[in-house]
Scaffold this active site. Structure first.
Site, PDB file in Angstrom:
ATOM      1  N   ARG A 103       0.846  -1.194   0.000  1.00 31.49           N
ATOM      2  CA  ARG A 103       0.000   0.000   0.000  1.00 31.49           C
ATOM      3  C   ARG A 103       0.876   1.236   0.000  1.00 31.49           C
ATOM      4  O   ARG A 103       1.756   1.367   0.838  1.00 31.49           O
ATOM      5  CB  ARG A 103      -0.839   0.058   1.283  1.00 31.49           C
ATOM      6  CG  ARG A 103      -2.025  -0.782   1.282  1.00 31.49           C
ATOM      7  CD  ARG A 103      -3.049  -0.357   2.302  1.00 31.49           C
ATOM      8  NE  ARG A 103      -2.573   0.055   3.614  1.00 31.49           N
ATOM      9  CZ  ARG A 103      -3.364   0.449   4.584  1.00 31.49           C
ATOM     10  NH1 ARG A 103      -4.668   0.502   4.378  1.00 31.49           N
ATOM     11  NH2 ARG A 103      -2.902   0.802   5.745  1.00 31.49           N
ATOM     12  N   THR A 107      -1.481   7.477  -0.423  1.00 24.47           N
ATOM     13  CA  THR A 107      -2.761   7.328  -1.138  1.00 24.47           C
ATOM     14  C   THR A 107      -3.549   6.110  -0.657  1.00 24.47           C
ATOM     15  O   THR A 107      -4.744   5.992  -0.948  1.00 24.47           O
ATOM     16  CB  THR A 107      -2.513   7.135  -2.643  1.00 24.47           C
ATOM     17  OG1 THR A 107      -1.806   5.891  -2.818  1.00 24.47           O
ATOM     18  CG2 THR A 107      -1.670   8.264  -3.229  1.00 24.47           C
ATOM     19  N   ASP A 199       0.629  -3.149  12.107  1.00 19.02           N
ATOM     20  CA  ASP A 199       1.073  -3.516  10.763  1.00 19.02           C
ATOM     21  C   ASP A 199       1.460  -4.995  10.752  1.00 19.02           C
ATOM     22  O   ASP A 199       2.452  -5.391  11.368  1.00 19.02           O
ATOM     23  CB  ASP A 199       2.266  -2.638  10.356  1.00 19.02           C
ATOM     24  CG  ASP A 199       2.650  -2.873   8.904  1.00 19.02           C
ATOM     25  OD1 ASP A 199       2.931  -4.037   8.542  1.00 19.02           O
ATOM     26  OD2 ASP A 199       2.653  -1.911   8.129  1.00 19.02           O
ATOM     27  N   ASP A 202       5.028  -5.969   9.368  1.00 19.21           N
ATOM     28  CA  ASP A 202       6.111  -5.573  10.283  1.00 19.21           C
ATOM     29  C   ASP A 202       6.138  -6.469  11.517  1.00 19.21           C
ATOM     30  O   ASP A 202       7.214  -6.817  12.016  1.00 19.21           O
ATOM     31  CB  ASP A 202       5.931  -4.114  10.713  1.00 19.21           C
ATOM     32  CG  ASP A 202       6.332  -3.147   9.598  1.00 19.21           C
ATOM     33  OD1 ASP A 202       7.055  -3.574   8.683  1.00 19.21           O
ATOM     34  OD2 ASP A 202       5.914  -1.983   9.658  1.00 19.21           O
TER      35      ASP A 202
HETATM   36  C1  PRP Z   1      -0.954  -4.827   4.382  1.00 25.48           C
HETATM   37  C2  PRP Z   1      -1.767  -6.101   4.441  1.00 25.48           C
HETATM   38  C3  PRP Z   1      -2.582  -6.037   3.187  1.00 25.48           C
HETATM   39  C4  PRP Z   1      -2.841  -4.559   3.051  1.00 25.48           C
HETATM   40  C5  PRP Z   1      -4.240  -4.295   3.506  1.00 25.48           C
HETATM   41  O1  PRP Z   1       0.102  -4.960   3.514  1.00 25.48           O
HETATM   42  O2  PRP Z   1      -0.981  -7.241   4.547  1.00 25.48           O
HETATM   43  O3  PRP Z   1      -1.913  -6.541   2.036  1.00 25.48           O
HETATM   44  O4  PRP Z   1      -1.913  -3.882   3.915  1.00 25.48           O
HETATM   45  O5  PRP Z   1      -4.589  -2.987   3.278  1.00 25.48           O
HETATM   46  P1  PRP Z   1      -5.718  -2.570   2.240  1.00 25.48           P
HETATM   47  O6  PRP Z   1      -6.884  -3.483   2.501  1.00 25.48           O
HETATM   48  O7  PRP Z   1      -5.989  -1.153   2.608  1.00 25.48           O
HETATM   49  O8  PRP Z   1      -5.168  -2.717   0.857  1.00 25.48           O
HETATM   50  P2  PRP Z   1       1.198  -3.821   3.280  1.00 25.48           P
HETATM   51  O9  PRP Z   1       0.781  -2.941   2.162  1.00 25.48           O
HETATM   52  O10 PRP Z   1       1.497  -3.142   4.585  1.00 25.48           O
HETATM   53  O11 PRP Z   1       2.446  -4.638   2.747  1.00 25.48           O
HETATM   54  P3  PRP Z   1       3.333  -5.745   3.496  1.00 25.48           P
HETATM   55  O12 PRP Z   1       2.459  -6.967   3.695  1.00 25.48           O
HETATM   56  O13 PRP Z   1       4.434  -5.974   2.532  1.00 25.48           O
HETATM   57  O14 PRP Z   1       3.800  -5.171   4.810  1.00 25.48           O
HETATM   58  N1  URA Z   2      -2.343  -3.239   6.913  1.00 21.64           N
HETATM   59  C1  URA Z   2      -1.946  -3.703   8.135  1.00 21.64           C
HETATM   60  O1  URA Z   2      -0.959  -4.452   8.223  1.00 21.64           O
HETATM   61  N2  URA Z   2      -2.644  -3.328   9.210  1.00 21.64           N
HETATM   62  C2  URA Z   2      -3.721  -2.547   9.141  1.00 21.64           C
HETATM   63  O2  URA Z   2      -4.334  -2.242  10.188  1.00 21.64           O
HETATM   64  C3  URA Z   2      -4.116  -2.071   7.879  1.00 21.64           C
HETATM   65  C4  URA Z   2      -3.418  -2.442   6.773  1.00 21.64           C
END
Ligand code: PRP
Ligand code: URA
Length: 208
Positions: A103, A107, A199, A202
């Site tokens: 994400r 945005t 997150d 993380d």
């Molecule tokens: C997180 C999560 C989803 C997304 C959800 O990933 O694992 O993929 O956010 O958010 P959304 O429903 O608003 O799209 P992130 O983008 O943080 O990437 P990562 O898993 O690599 O940390």
């Molecule tokens: N992605 C995450 O990992 N946590 C949230 O709460 C939202 C998006």
């Protein structure tokens, strides 16, 4: 389709442990895997069976086995990877594809960086894995990519969802059944699920 919230006590207990900010990386990662196994049990409840005849040590018996439905697991990188082994515990023969999305922090729109799916994905029932369904943008895009390659039977499996994400996914892909361990209250201004768990990526990998 309404989301299926899996209310099994073991699952609810483990989600509470995940939410706790004191839970460290190793325990968090283990819990994500265990919860994925419990969600897998629920999401495969409708797999078709066929009758076979076998010989037990006592007698001949008619009994049931899976009717050879082909499955594919598609974790959304990174955090979806944390669910993969827990799912494979119950369905070890499933093929695995990967979709890389992150994400954009400003945005909140998903940015695609990787897609590698089984070549016969169009013939498989697909389970898309991601712990968090926040705005729903990542899940919507991932499922659009999978449908473009011909898959017709798709389920989304997540740990925690926000109402906004459920609505977005249901609107974009009304045919996709959603399985969640919990449906939380809302998204904050940064797009985090409240109360959520922070997150997911993380916390699984110990980054940040
Ligand atoms: C997180 C999560 C989803 C997304 C959800 O990933 O694992 O993929 O956010 O958010 P959304 O429903 O608003 O799209 P992130 O983008 O943080 O990437 P990562 O898993 O690599 O940390
Ligand atoms: N992605 C995450 O990992 N946590 C949230 O709460 C939202 C998006």
């Amino acid at each position: 389709m309404n989301p299926m919230i899996v209310e099994h006590p073991l699952l609810q207990h483990k989600i509470s442990l995940l939410r706790n900010k004191q839970t460290g990386t190793k325990e968090f990662r283990d819990l994500v895997g265990e919860i994925a196994t419990l969600l897998c049990y629920e999401a495969t409840r409708d797999l078709p069976l066929e009758e076979v005849q076998i010989e037990t040590p006592i007698t001949m018996a008619k009994t049931k086995v899976l009717a050879g439905r082909k499955l594919a697991l598609v974790p959304i990188l990174r955090a979806g990877m944390g669910m993969l082994d827990g799912m494979l515990t119950l369905i070890p023969a499933a093929k695995v594809g990967f979709i890389g999305l992150y994400r954009n922090e400003e945005t909140l729109q998903p940015v695609e960086y990787f897609c590698k799916l089984p070549t016969d994905i169009s013939e498989r029932d697909v389970l898309v894995l991601d712990p968090m369904l926040a705005t729903g943008g990542s899940a919507v895009d991932a499922i659009t990519m999978i449908k473009k390659r011909g898959a017709k039977h798709i389920k989304f499996i997540g740990l925690i969802g926000a109402p906004e994400g459920v609505e977005a996914l249901r609107t974009a892909h009304p045919d996709v059944q959603i399985y969640l361990g919990a449906l939380d209250e809302y998204l904050d201004q940064k797009g985090y699920i409240v109360p959520g768990l922070g997150d997911a990526g993380d916390r699984i990998y110990g980054t940040k």
